[in-house]
Design a protein around this motif. Structure first.
Motif, PDB file in Angstrom:
ATOM      1  N   ARG A  31       0.888  -1.326  -0.021  1.00  0.00           N
ATOM      2  CA  ARG A  31       0.241   0.112   0.055  1.00  0.00           C
ATOM      3  C   ARG A  31       0.882   1.425   0.153  1.00  0.00           C
ATOM      4  N   ASP A  32       1.821   1.105   0.599  1.00  0.00           N
ATOM      5  CA  ASP A  32       2.796   2.559   1.021  1.00  0.00           C
ATOM      6  C   ASP A  32       3.984   2.480   0.045  1.00  0.00           C
ATOM      7  N   ARG A  33       4.224   1.548  -0.736  1.00  0.00           N
ATOM      8  CA  ARG A  33       5.414   1.241  -1.801  1.00  0.00           C
ATOM      9  C   ARG A  33       5.568   2.646  -2.694  1.00  0.00           C
ATOM     10  N   THR A  34       4.544   3.673  -2.822  1.00  0.00           N
ATOM     11  CA  THR A  34       4.794   4.733  -3.782  1.00  0.00           C
ATOM     12  C   THR A  34       5.275   5.936  -2.955  1.00  0.00           C
ATOM     13  N   LEU A  35       4.893   5.640  -1.691  1.00  0.00           N
ATOM     14  CA  LEU A  35       5.549   6.944  -0.860  1.00  0.00           C
ATOM     15  C   LEU A  35       6.870   7.029  -0.698  1.00  0.00           C
ATOM     16  N   THR A  36       7.671   8.168  -0.841  1.00  0.00           N
ATOM     17  CA  THR A  36       8.810   8.297  -0.666  1.00  0.00           C
ATOM     18  C   THR A  36       9.263   9.281   0.499  1.00  0.00           C
ATOM     19  N   ALA A  37      10.182   9.064   1.330  1.00  0.00           N
ATOM     20  CA  ALA A  37      10.424  10.017   2.407  1.00  0.00           C
ATOM     21  C   ALA A  37      11.707  10.765   2.051  1.00  0.00           C
ATOM     22  N   GLY A  38      12.009  11.870   2.485  1.00  0.00           N
ATOM     23  CA  GLY A  38      13.071  12.783   2.290  1.00  0.00           C
ATOM     24  C   GLY A  38      13.020  13.582   1.223  1.00  0.00           C
ATOM     25  N   TYR A  39      13.835  14.401   1.058  1.00  0.00           N
ATOM     26  CA  TYR A  39      13.824  15.458  -0.145  1.00  0.00           C
ATOM     27  C   TYR A  39      15.305  15.562  -0.513  1.00  0.00           C
ATOM     28  N   PRO A  40      15.746  15.903  -1.538  1.00  0.00           N
ATOM     29  CA  PRO A  40      17.056  16.248  -2.028  1.00  0.00           C
ATOM     30  C   PRO A  40      17.894  17.189  -1.223  1.00  0.00           C
ATOM     31  N   LEU A  41      19.136  16.703  -0.933  1.00  0.00           N
ATOM     32  CA  LEU A  41      19.618  17.885   0.057  1.00  0.00           C
ATOM     33  C   LEU A  41      20.129  18.960  -0.764  1.00  0.00           C
ATOM     34  N   PRO A  42      20.111  20.197   0.255  1.00  0.00           N
ATOM     35  CA  PRO A  42      20.358  21.427  -0.817  1.00  0.00           C
ATOM     36  C   PRO A  42      21.881  21.609  -1.221  1.00  0.00           C
ATOM     37  N   GLU A  43      22.066  22.574  -2.109  1.00  0.00           N
ATOM     38  CA  GLU A  43      23.357  22.786  -2.613  1.00  0.00           C
ATOM     39  C   GLU A  43      24.047  23.188  -1.123  1.00  0.00           C
ATOM     40  N   GLY A  44      25.223  22.516  -0.914  1.00  0.00           N
ATOM     41  CA  GLY A  44      26.042  22.957   0.079  1.00  0.00           C
ATOM     42  C   GLY A  44      25.530  22.427   1.565  1.00  0.00           C
ATOM     43  N   GLY A  45      24.647  21.564   1.555  1.00  0.00           N
ATOM     44  CA  GLY A  45      24.207  20.898   2.462  1.00  0.00           C
ATOM     45  C   GLY A  45      25.032  20.498   3.569  1.00  0.00           C
ATOM     46  N   ALA A  46      26.077  20.028   3.354  1.00  0.00           N
ATOM     47  CA  ALA A  46      26.859  19.556   4.441  1.00  0.00           C
ATOM     48  C   ALA A  46      27.575  20.816   5.229  1.00  0.00           C
ATOM     49  N   ALA A  47      27.825  21.849   4.330  1.00  0.00           N
ATOM     50  CA  ALA A  47      28.481  23.265   5.042  1.00  0.00           C
ATOM     51  C   ALA A  47      27.366  24.169   5.439  1.00  0.00           C
ATOM     52  N   ALA A  48      26.269  23.611   5.645  1.00  0.00           N
ATOM     53  CA  ALA A  48      25.167  24.419   6.665  1.00  0.00           C
ATOM     54  C   ALA A  48      25.487  24.613   8.087  1.00  0.00           C
ATOM     55  N   GLU A  49      25.068  25.724   8.466  1.00  0.00           N
ATOM     56  CA  GLU A  49      25.270  25.905  10.101  1.00  0.00           C
ATOM     57  C   GLU A  49      24.195  25.050  10.748  1.00  0.00           C
ATOM     58  N   VAL A  50      24.908  24.375  11.738  1.00  0.00           N
ATOM     59  CA  VAL A  50      24.271  23.515  12.484  1.00  0.00           C
ATOM     60  C   VAL A  50      23.707  24.215  13.625  1.00  0.00           C
ATOM     61  N   LEU A  51      22.228  24.182  13.795  1.00  0.00           N
ATOM     62  CA  LEU A  51      21.597  24.905  14.766  1.00  0.00           C
ATOM     63  C   LEU A  51      21.545  23.963  16.168  1.00  0.00           C
ATOM     64  N   ALA A  52      21.090  22.773  15.822  1.00  0.00           N
ATOM     65  CA  ALA A  52      20.852  21.622  17.084  1.00  0.00           C
ATOM     66  C   ALA A  52      21.092  20.447  16.648  1.00  0.00           C
ATOM     67  N   THR A  53      21.599  19.425  17.593  1.00  0.00           N
ATOM     68  CA  THR A  53      21.562  17.886  17.175  1.00  0.00           C
ATOM     69  C   THR A  53      21.060  17.214  18.415  1.00  0.00           C
TER      70      THR A  53
END
Length: 177
Positions: A31-53
């Motif tokens: 039933r849920d096979r067509t559902l996808t989770a998550g979005y593409p990472l934004p450009e420079g996603g790894a370099a983004a400022e971390v606000l909380a973990t």
């Protein structure tokens, strides 16, 4: 009469229950096979400022306001230990055994507390509920709630405040556009 007949009846009953559980999960997965989770990472996603973990236990993802109906979305179908990272653009959900999932701030509707989800009931406000939209075509828009049990209470407050700040910013940017 010996004990073999009751043992056989019990074994057949347990086998029947296991077959029904397997069949039920298989139907839910289809039933849920067509559902996808998550979005593409934004450009420079790894370099983004971390606000909380925060380190957490991922509990489940359910349809919005239906905390007792688990969705079998690939990457979000099973409980797992998780690392949550909030940046200025969104949140990354890194569940053990799965590829990290990114949810942009614009896809997050709200974050708050919850007490129960699926088969997990905890103290009042013991779970964090992240309400967001799946990455599906707009005609099939799916609103879901993901539930997390944050390990450190200090991380919980910082995480919720950070998510609220990025969602407010993202929704303000959407309304200005």
């Amino acid at each position: 009469m010996d004990r073999s007949i009751p043992a056989i009846i019990t074994a057949l009953f347990l086998l029947g229950v296991l077959v029904l559980m397997w069949r039920s999960w298989r139907k839910r997965s289809q039933r849920d096979r067509t559902l996808t989770a998550g979005y593409p990472l934004p450009e420079g996603g790894a370099a983004a400022e971390v606000l909380a973990t925060a380190e957490a236990y991922y509990v489940a993802t359910t349809p919005r306001d239906a905390p007792l109906e688990r969705l079998a979305i690939p990457g979000l179908g099973f409980r797992a230990r998780a690392a949550l990272t909030v940046t200025g653009q969104g949140i990354t959900l890194d569940l053990d055994g799965n590829a990290p999932l990114y949810v942009p701030g614009a896809a997050i509707d709200q974050v708050g507390a919850a007490q129960l989800a699926i088969d997990r009931v905890v103290e009042s406000d013991g779970l964090v509920r992240l309400s967001w939209r799946l990455n599906t075509p707009s005609a099939d828009r799916r609103d879901v709630d993901s539930f997390f049990r944050i390990i450190d209470p200090n991380d919980r407050v910082r995480l919720i405040d950070s998510i609220r700040s990025i969602t407010a910013t993202a929704h303000q940017d959407e309304s200005e556009a």
